[in-house]
Structures are given as structure tokens and as C-alpha cells.
Design a protein around this motif. Structure first.
Motif, mmCIF file in Angstrom:
data_model
loop_
_atom_site.group_PDB
_atom_site.id
_atom_site.type_symbol
_atom_site.label_atom_id
_atom_site.label_comp_id
_atom_site.label_asym_id
_atom_site.label_seq_id
_atom_site.Cartn_x
_atom_site.Cartn_y
_atom_site.Cartn_z
ATOM 1 N N UNK A 510 62.474 44.925 47.388
ATOM 2 C CA UNK A 510 60.987 44.885 47.177
ATOM 3 C C UNK A 510 60.354 46.226 47.656
ATOM 4 N N UNK A 511 61.092 46.989 48.300
ATOM 5 C CA UNK A 511 60.380 48.048 48.947
ATOM 6 C C UNK A 511 59.696 49.264 47.773
ATOM 7 N N UNK A 525 55.137 57.489 51.543
ATOM 8 C CA UNK A 525 55.250 57.496 53.113
ATOM 9 C C UNK A 525 56.787 57.448 53.822
ATOM 10 N N UNK A 526 56.990 57.945 54.668
ATOM 11 C CA UNK A 526 58.325 58.377 55.084
ATOM 12 C C UNK A 526 58.865 57.325 56.126
ATOM 13 N N UNK A 527 58.697 55.827 55.798
ATOM 14 C CA UNK A 527 59.139 55.014 56.596
ATOM 15 C C UNK A 527 59.321 53.745 55.915
ATOM 16 N N UNK A 528 59.769 52.752 56.448
ATOM 17 C CA UNK A 528 60.205 51.405 55.585
ATOM 18 C C UNK A 528 59.070 50.641 55.689
ATOM 19 N N UNK A 548 63.412 51.185 51.903
ATOM 20 C CA UNK A 548 64.065 51.874 50.849
ATOM 21 C C UNK A 548 65.700 52.376 51.327
ATOM 22 N N UNK A 549 65.842 52.266 52.787
ATOM 23 C CA UNK A 549 67.084 52.377 53.007
ATOM 24 C C UNK A 549 67.686 51.296 53.273
#
Lengths: 662, 662
Positions: A510-511, A525-528, A548-549
């Protein structure tokens, strides 16, 4: 609040972005956890020459090992792999001065080096004196700990580490690397930092609180029965619980040993016919507590809890393994300490990424859901009051990031069953908002104004539940660009919150929904996007999340609770994040493919999202409907509570802020 | 076409869905590869009693090993881990009769068992006689191969396998399981199936074709230089190429050894100063080919290709490893055969999931992109003619799935530089369309009609490029439900095709975009969304793809080519899939966060998507615009080609089918 976890295998937010095209490394992460940060001395280096001398002496002292060691590793973290740690466990900070949440120090006879990531380069360089070399992780020229050790150690060196602090899998990797270079990794039973740490604080042993069925929904006895059923199914005869929140959940107990986390230091070993609880025995003197655990009343032997001192878990587990058939299988988390893991002979050992307790804890029962809902209503009432107060006070120029955070805490503390904050409040104005892991300090403290975006990410522990909410507001007139970015973030927030997806879907799928609108405009944005949330437990918990990770997240199930918190950060300018805690609920779409059933989210957080920050022309009709429906619900539910509490300012603010968009 | 790959680590389409809620196992996969399926005898069991007797004798024959073996494993696959295999490599089919793409046979002194998955339960049970036990993978009661062997073998048994057919990582797992139960896995150098396979076909040795710079864009010499640059950067001194498409790509050569795949049996070993090519030397007699490879003309020694017989790769690699410093690092794919991998001493060996050739091959250069575009225009011209013909012929009731597939091949073969099909055509009517891996056989062949949905998934190899396209059409009046489902699939197709995403994004992060519209209505499809496509090479290639299964895909880069093929399958009723091959291209959104750059897709496939199947009311304006723009492009580009070719029927059809939606 954004999550940060130490284990990179589960950490959805501490990310290494490698763009294959430009071959550069963007290192970014999301939150800081300065467990023991002191605002007054945070940024002056600690003088470590004498400490290092003493430590190096200990490294040669045969009282602690048969042969001296040439290097000593000091990881962050405690014996339970907790995200937040108690002051007595801040050993890496003690030895080098750096108090960020992530970092490993290694001391050899000649050198002292500390590895941390891009979030902390500046802070670490300010907090460490020149006895230390800062190893900037993520930069090409920075060697790994293994490579560095191998490059500087004399032949056949011994590298020591406290086996209680290092996780089993980390030990394995480090040991493998050292062994293949002719060295060896040795477990040093006495922690050498503790040897030289004269005024080391005591391990906390706060009062335990037991929770009744009206809060937990399920007795600890029934949780034991359910656990044993899973063990029987998998032919496992022993389960070793090492994570503090799992032990608290299992026994329906809470403590206050670690700030923000209502847990207590303990271990548990559950067999098919026995229950062992390892905890400071002094804590078990309260009669109602003894009654809760049925420590004195005779009950079925398999339901009797045998209590042992906290420290005796090692010898007791040893005794269990020695006494039982080699066919007995023992479940232990693969993130448990090396020390405890290695007690279990390899043939018995079944390490698992998520324990049955972790999985059971994640799916909230109806009592817990009810409690979480109540906690969020109270929390929303406090925040409505806060925002009404901010609107009134900001024009006077007297509200700062710190005073706003303090006011939020004060208002929350007036709510029923308030216990404390669930994490340090992120209260940030303008450019500070772009520092994702920001926490206001006197030297950075900005005043809230009518000209800058204000981001507050905060939450509390109530006896009935845990909250975590981020709102981004402007008290004057936001710029078109700020509104545009806010609207993309909102579109992402809604895309996740309103998503319908099949049963069995993992959160990481779903990210991208949260990012699509930002991506379309070239932003990100660089976080979950989300983390699991405990029920009067840790604000960050596994095994589910949205990132996304692709860590090993477990499929989302009805009853799980996660955060939905996309953001956008413009360096030097402003930060935007919109966070609700949401409950996974069954959805009833038109069709039901292969009878799999569908799920969606129900927001538990009920705090208006500032319409002033939206460019409503960028919203689709569906998105406008979502906002209006959400606000209608906030007004109805939280309005009633504010009325009940007689909080007029908050209620007026709520009514104004929930006017429908047309 | 949907992808199926043997290695579960890379397979995005053969999926095991475990719903944690209902605890049932849904086994679903996407495509069959009946390499040698003969339509006449496909479903009668093979009589295997005598063959098994002979094989069991060979298992005791000390000519092949020092001690007899108690079991023999026959995997699917060849020594190059090819997706499609040559007839001489169909050993598992030979011994048991089952000719599906996935299956492993194990023969012991008493038993013979064959493991395959849910796609093949029926087929396998029909093709195998009662000497065989069918092991239904994915069912709870079915033991794994390891567990089964351990349960039936006498103590200290030896289990044999051809080390050339088993991948290094599979060997490791099987060996570990057997060893810990007191048995051992032994490499049997002579393949025991070949020993009893009297009329085993020869290994193909088709004529080699060399491609000039006008097709490849880069000479093989420059590819070698680029490879060596990567080796230097990683301090690797040798690279062993085992994948057939990588070797074909490296040397700008093509063969026809395996149906649908223009590859040839070979190995290559590239050092910093030498190039070794292992191939049937008879194939190198053609003077222009020798010239292409510069076999006779003296050139710089490090650019001279030394040719060796195909079989000598083992001894030559042994010699290389023996002659060189133990510090020399050797790159080899982690999917290479156990035999070849183990030649390399462990200290030298550096197994990699994707070789530098695989990564370089995936990013097409401008010549390849131009060729792929040309191939897709020709392919579209053939398909326009096909659909015009179908419209004319179907009402007569004479067109069947097979004859439609034949017609498609005939029309493609009339196009310039046509070489052959790129995979067996999936031509399916009504309920057959719901069988995702369907391939028409005389006994299943349905007639196309005005009443049922028709799905055709087909593609070809041209000298300038490879195509793969799926269209779903109705030649009468589709039902509202068929249209609704088609429209959801189309929305998913567009969502992926039009997605804008940051450089460095992995394909799996786009998969949910393809499903969101289906999910919202409670629908889904149980296969991945896209696979990499070669340029006059394999229609399925790594390292990129789009799937909910997060295999180790590499980030998407401009120049990569993948398929975009969401679907929906209503069992017993109809199947829908809309597939374009798309090129990754730079996108230019409004902003450029952290200078990362953005990407999007450009469709290479230019065949109209049937508007009659769409419920255009379900499409957003943006989606309608996408369809109209796509059709405008089809009309302009393919229209010109049809006109040039004088194909009036196709052109008329194209004009009609590309009318804008209003």
C-alpha cells in the motif's frame, strides 16, 4: 510518529536510497530517539580520554577473560532489543558521548571509532571529543565495522562484545567476517563499560500495574492457552519471550521502566506445563498484583506462574535445555540476544522473525479496540483545546516549539487515565519541520508565528490506549506552494486510508498509494508510511507496517492498528506530515473474488485536518467527500466529548475546523 | 506474455497465496511452458515400468559411482537454468511422462514420485502411469522432497543428482537437509536418465546468426570493455557467463537451439586479458561469422576470442582456478549449475543474483530501442490485419482458437525480418480465457463466436526486436459485467503505464497501481503485472519486473523494457488481460525532489484496445484522455505502416478502432 527501529531487517524508516542512475547515496531517516538527551549539554563533546584508558585496561584484565582482547564492541541497545532504552543501558553514549539512537562504538588498543548514519553526522561530531573517529555510514569511503577491524587488528586478534546486547544474527555476521580473517569474536560476560562506569544508574524497577479484563479483553491465562495451542500446532515445547512489550502484553501488566514505553524488565519462558517469569522479585509484593498473577492461590499446576529473579533466566534456560529431550523445539525471536539464543542447543532452537505473542498482540480484540477509540477521542479533545489555544496565543508571539509541546502535554494530562507521553513530542516551526527527526531544544527553539508552517507529531499513553497523531497547520496564510505540497500529502494520506485491498495483503503493497500524488509532481518523502501501534504499549510495534522497504511484514488483518503518515519536507523551509492512527476493518466491496474478503481502514484519530492548508481544486470529488465525511465524524464524536468536558474553546475550534468543503 | 521462471526467488508469477485469515492455500500461477507438448498424446499416460527398471539398475551400477545410490533426483531444466528447454533436456518428462514446465521426479529403489504445483495436478495425473506417485505441492499433506526422502530412505543413504542440472543454491539446501538426517547428496557426473534414454535427441546446434551494429548498437568488443570495467571496479578477475541469453547478447550472436528463444548452447569465461567461448566448434565455420568474432584476424590479445568445445568449460575453468592466485575473485550467477559453481574454490567464488551482463542487457541502447519500436510497429500491423480478418470470419463460425493463432503467426511471418514466435500463442475463448496458462489443444479447441470474450496473448521474434502483446475482445455484444471487469483491468493498465515515479524505484512498488481499481470492487488477479523483455532475445528476462511478490528486482532505469499486463479471470466464464510492452523513459514533472529525476513509461505496443469492451463511464477524464492519446498514436504510427504495406483491411479496422471516446 515515525518509526525507527534498530534492526535493519525490520526498520521501515531508516533507509539507504541508492539511485542506480546517479550512483550517489542518499541517506535519510525519520526519527531520532535521544533517550537521555540533555538539552543543556547535548552539543558539547564529552571528555573521554580517562574513560578510554580505563576501558583499555579492562580489555587486558584477565579477570574478565582467559586472554586479553584487542578490541571491544559497544552496540546501542539493551538485552531485549528495545527501541527505547533505559539510562542504565546507554553504554555507547557513556563511552563516547554521542546520544543519538543509532550508533556502534568500537575501541581497540590504539583507536576508538563510532559508526552512525547520516541523521547524526553533525550531532555525533559535536558530542564526541577527538579521541574518537566518526565513521559516517553510507559514505563510500567509510569502511564497515568488520573491514575496519580487519584492517587494523594484529593477526589472531580477539574482539570482545557483550553477548546480551548483540542480537544473535548480528553476532553471526560479525563472527563469520572476523573468523575468515583469522580473528575471533568472543563473548565477554562482564560488560566492560559497566566496569568503568562508576555512577551507572540502577536498572529501573518501577511499580507494576495490572490490567483487568475491562482493559485487556483477554485474561493472561487465556493468552497462555492460545500460545500453547500455537506451540502444540507447531510441535514446539518451549517459548522464550524476550521482548518487553510481549511480556507486558502476555501477563496484562505494565511498568514504567523505559520512558514512553509502559514496559518492565523481564523475561518469560512458557512450557506446555509451566510458566516462568523472570523479574525483580521485589516488584511482586503488592497483594492485588499477586492476586492478578495468582501467585499465592493454588490453581492448576500448568497455570501457576513460577517467579525467578530477572538475572536467572540464563541458568534457568540452561537447566531446561539440559533436562529435556533433544527433540524439544524451543521458539525464540531471531532478534533475541546472542547470549540467550546460544543457551539453546542448535538442534532445539527455532528462531522466528515474529513470535506468536507479537502476532497475537498486533490483532486487537474488541475491548482493546474500544479502549483505543476512547483514548483517541480524549486525545482529540486535548488537541482541539491545544489548537484553539495556539490560535489565541500565537499572535502574541509568546508560543515556542517547546511551550507548545508542553501545553499539549498539559492538556493531555488532564484527560482521564492519562499515563504519560508515548514519545517525545516533535513540535517544529518552519525550517525545523523539514528535519524529520526534530525535537525542540532550547538552542533550536523557534517561536510559532503567523508566517510559518507548524508541524506537531505527538501522542500519549492512556490506560485504555496509545495515541500518535501529526497535524500540520498554518496560523496565517500559507503560500500556494505550501498548500500544493500539503494537498499532495493529503491525497496520499487519503489514498491509503480509503484503500480497499484483499485479505492477506501486506502493508508494503500500500505504500506507493501514499506517494503517487507526490511522485506525479516529482516529489517524495524518504521515510515509510506507517507502523504498528500498541494498545497502552509501545507506540511502535511489529509485525505490520506500511513501507516501500519490503521488510518481512506480516499481512494486514482486521483488528490490526497502524499509522498512516505520509509527508513532504522542503529542506530549510517547511515540513508537512499528516498522520492518523487507523484500524484495519473488513470492507464490503461489490464482489468477493475467491471468497478472500476485503479490508480497509477506519481512522481512530479524530482531529480535523486544516482545510486552510488544502488546495481543494487539486482534490477529486472522492477526496473532498472523504475529507467532509472525516470531519463530520470528528465533529460528531469529539464534539460530544468536548461538550461533556465543558471545553468551549476546543469545541468552537472543532466546529469551525470541520465545516464541509464545497 | 505472463512469466514463469523456475527459480522461486525470481519468479514473480508462480505464487503461493496464503490467506492468513481463512488459512487456506490458493495456488495459482500464470503460464505453462509445455516445451515438447504433443497435442496428440499429451493426455495419455506414459508406460514407465521398463524405464524405471533400467534406471534402478543404473542406480546400482558402479560404473557411475563408487557406491550405489538409493535415490535419484531428476529436476526440470538444463545446465543454463533456461526458462524454455531443448528436447534433449526434457529428462523429467522422459522418465515420468509429465511434460509441464515445473516438476521434479525422484526415483528410489521402491518408489517413484513427482512433485508439481496446482497448475498441473490434473495434467500430471493423466500423463503419468501408476508407477508414479503425484506429489501435490502446496497441499498441507504433501511432504517436501527432503522430508519424503528422509521418511523412506534406509539409514546412511546416498541420493544422486546431476550437478549440471541443479542450481548451486538448490544443491546447498537439499544437501543440508539430507546431511542433517544422516544421508548424503552425491553428484553423479553421468546423467542416469541419458543412460537409459535410447533415442534421446541430439543437443541442438543450429546455425548462428551474427548481428551488426545496426541491430545491436554496441559491438561485442565494447561490451567486453564495459564488462571488464565493472570487473575492475569490483576487483573481480574472472566472469563466468552461463545464461544463454547473456552469452548471445555479449557476442551479438543469435541461434535457434531452443524454441522461441534465439539462443545457442554456450558458456563464456571473460578474464581481464582473455575471452573464452565454449560452443560446438562446428558452428564457427562460416567465414562472416569468424570475421564477426575476429577469430582469424590478429587483434589485440586481450580481445582475441579463444574458442573451446562446449563440454570443456569444466576442465578449462578448473585450469583457470588452479593457475591463478587465490586472491582472484570469480563472478558467477548464483543460479548457475552446482557443477560449474563448485569448480571455483569457495575463496574465489563471488555468486551474484544478477550478472553485469544481465544488468547491461536490460538497459536498451538507442539502436535497440529503435529496433524494438520497429518490431512493435510491424507486429501491430500484423495484429490489425488479424483483428480485421477475425471480424470478417468469426460470423461464419469457422475460426477456432488454433486457427486464429495460426492466422496470427501467418500474418506476422509476412512482416520483414520475422524469425519466429516469441512464445506459444495463448488463444482462448470464453471459459478457456480464465485458464491463465491456457494453450489451445485439439481437445480443448473452441470456436470463436459473437457471444464470448476472446483473449489472445502472442508475440514474435524479429531480427530487430521481440514483441509480446495481449488483447481481449468481444466480436458481438459484451455483457455489462464483462465490460465492468475489462474496465477495471484497463484502469490498472493505465495506472501503471501513466505512473510517474522517482529514479531508482523498483518495479514491485508499482504493482498495486495495477490492482487498485480491481481491489476497490473486491476483484484481483493472481499473477504479477510485468516482466522484462529482451531485444531479439528471450521474451522474459531479468532483472526488472512489476510484481506484488518482492523478489530481488533491480530498480527501473530509462531504457529498460517491461510488460504491463494486469488481468481478471472469472473461472468457467472468461479471461481478460491487457498487455503492452512499455519502455522506461525519463519524465519531466513540475518539481525535481533532491535532483533524483523521474521516470514513466512509453508504450511500444501500438494495437488498439477495444473500446466496445470499456464501460467508459467508469473511466476518469484522465483515463479517457490516455486512451484517446494512445489510440491517436496507434493510428498515426501503425496507420502509416499499414498504408505503406497496402493492407487496407487492417487500416480500415485500425481507423475504426481508434475513434476517440467522448
Amino acid at each position: 510518529m515515525l518509526r525507527q527501529v534498530k534492526d535493519p531487517g525490520v526498520d521501515c524508516d531508516f533507509e539507504l536510497h541508492v539511485s542506480s542512475q546517479v550512483d550517489t547515496v542518499l541517506l535519510q531517516a525519520t526519527k531520532i530517539n535521544m533517550t537521555s538527551q540533555k538539552s543543556d549539554s547535548a552539543m558539547s563533546p564529552k571528555i573521554t580520554g580517562e574513560l578510554l584508558r580505563q576501558l583499555r585496561q579492562a580489555m587486558k584484565n584477565c579477570k574478565y577473560f582467559s586472554e586479553p582482547i584487542q578490541a571491544y564492541i559497544v552496540p546501542s541497545g539493551d538485552a531485549h532489543q528495545s527501541e527505547y532504552i533505559a539510562p542504565c543501558d546507554c553504554r555507547r553514549e557513556f563511552i563516547c558521548g554521542f546520544n543519538g539512537s543509532a550508533g556502534t562504538a568500537i575501541i581497540t588498543e590504539q583507536h576508538a571509532a563510532m559508526w552512525t548514519d547520516g541523521r547524526y553526522f553533525l550531532q555525533a561530531s559535536q558530542q564526541m571529543d577527538n579521541n574518537w573517529t566518526l565513521m559516517k555510514m553510507g559514505l563510500k569511503e567509510t569502511p564497515s565495522q568488520e573491514d575496519w577491524l580487519i584492517s587494523i587488528l594484529p593477526e589472531n586478534s580477539k574482539v570482545g562484545v557483550d553477548p546480551w546486547i548483540i542480537a544473535a544474527d548480528q553476532w553471526k555476521n560479525m563472527s563469520h567476517a572476523l573468523t575468515s580473517a583469522g580473528h575471533s569474536l568472543v563473548a565477554v560476560q562482564d560488560n566492560l563499560i559497566d566496569v568503568v562506569w562508576m555512577d551507572r544508574p540502577e536498572r529501573p524497577s518501577t511499580q507494576l500495574r495490572h490490567l483487568g479484563l475491562d482493559y485487556t479483553g483477554v485474561s493472561w491465562q487465556d493468552k497462555i492457552i492460545a500460545l500453547r495451542a500455537k506451540m502444540t500446532k507447531r510441535k514446539v515445547t518451549w517459548f522464550v519471550a524476550t521482548a518487553l512489550d510481549e511480556i507486558a502484553w502476555l501477563f496484562n501488566l505494565r511498568g514504567a521502566d523505559i520512558e514512553y514505553n509502559p514496559v518492565f524488565f523481564a523475561y518469560a519462558i512458557v512450557g506446555m506445563n509451566s510458566i516462568r517469569l523472570f523479574v525483580d522479585l521485589k516488584r511482586l509484593s503488592d497483594p492485588t498484583l499477586r492476586d492478578h498473577l495468582q501467585l499465592d492461590s493454588p490453581c492448576k499446576p500448568e497455570m501457576s506462574i513460577h517467579t525467578y529473579p530477572y538475572e536467572s533466566v540464563f541458568t534457568e534456560l540452561q537447566a531446561i535445555c539440559a533436562a529435556h529431550s533433544p527433540k524439544d523445539k524451543v521458539w525464540i525471536s531471531d532478534k533475541a540476544s546472542c547470549a540467550l539464543t546460544q543457551v539453546i542447543p542448535k538442534a532445539h532452537r527455532t528462531p522466528i522473525p515474529y513470535t506468536p505473542l507479537c502476532l497475537a498482540k498486533a490483532v486487537k480484540n474488541s475491548t482493546e479496540i474500544q479502549g483505543m477509540k476512547m483514548a483517541h477521542i480524549k486525545d482529540a479533545a486535548a488537541l482541539c483545546e491545544l489548537f484553539a489555544w495556539l490560535e489565541k496565543e500565537i499572535p502574541k508571539g509568546t508560543v515556542t516549539e517547546i511551550s507548545a509541546a508542553d501545553k499539549a502535554e498539559e492538556l493531555r494530562s488532564q484527560q482521564k487515565d492519562f499515563v504519560g507521553l508515548s514519545f517525545p513530542t516533535i513540535s517544529s516551526v518552519g525550517p525545523n519541520g523539514a528535519i524529520i527527526h526534530y525535537r525542540p531544544l532550547p538552542e533550536t527553539n523557534r517561536t510559532l508565528s503567523l508566517n510559518e508552517v507548524y508541524l506537531i507529531d505527538s501522542g500519549a499513553q492512556y490506560v485504555d490506549g496509545t495515541t500518535d497523531v501529526t497535524r500540520t497547520s498554518h496560523f496565517g496564510t500559507p503560500s500556494a506552494y505550501e498548500k500544493e505540497c500539503f494537498t499532495y500529502v493529503l491525497k496520499g494520506h487519503i489514498a491509503v486510508s480509503a484503500a480497499v485491498f484483499p485479505n492477506g495483503t501486506k502493508g508494503h503493497l500500500l505504500d506507493s498509494f501514499a506517494r503517487a500524488a507526490l511522485w506525479e509532481s516529482g516529489l517524495d518523502y524518504l521515510h515509510g508510511t506507517g507502523h504498528g501501534v500498541g494498545c497502552f504499549l509501545n507506540v511502535h510495534e511489529g509485525p505490520c507496517g506500511i513501507s516501500y522497504k519490503t521488510f518481512a511484514d506480516e499481512p494486514l488483518e482486521a483488528g490490526m492498528i497502524v499509522s498512516d503518515e505520509p509527508g513532504y519536507y522542503e529542506d530549510g523551509s517547511f515540513g508537512i506530515r499528516i498522520e492518523n492512527v487507523v484500524l484495519v476493518v473488513p470492507a464490503k466491496p461489490k464482489y468477493n473474488y475467491r471468497n478472500r474478503g476485503s479490508l480497509t481502514f477506519e481512522p481512530l484519530t479524530l482531529v480535523p485536518i486544516q482545510v486552510k492548508m488544502m488546495n481543494t481544486e487539486l482534490l477529486s470529488q472522492k477526496e473532498r467527500d472523504w475529507v467532509n465525511e472525516y470531519h463530520r465524524n470528528c465533529l460528531e464524536v469529539v464534539g460530544a466529548e468536548l461538550e461533556r468536558q465543558g471545553r468551549k474553546a476546543g469545541l468552537e475550534w472543532l466546529i469551525r475546523e470541520t465545516q464541509p468543503i464545497v
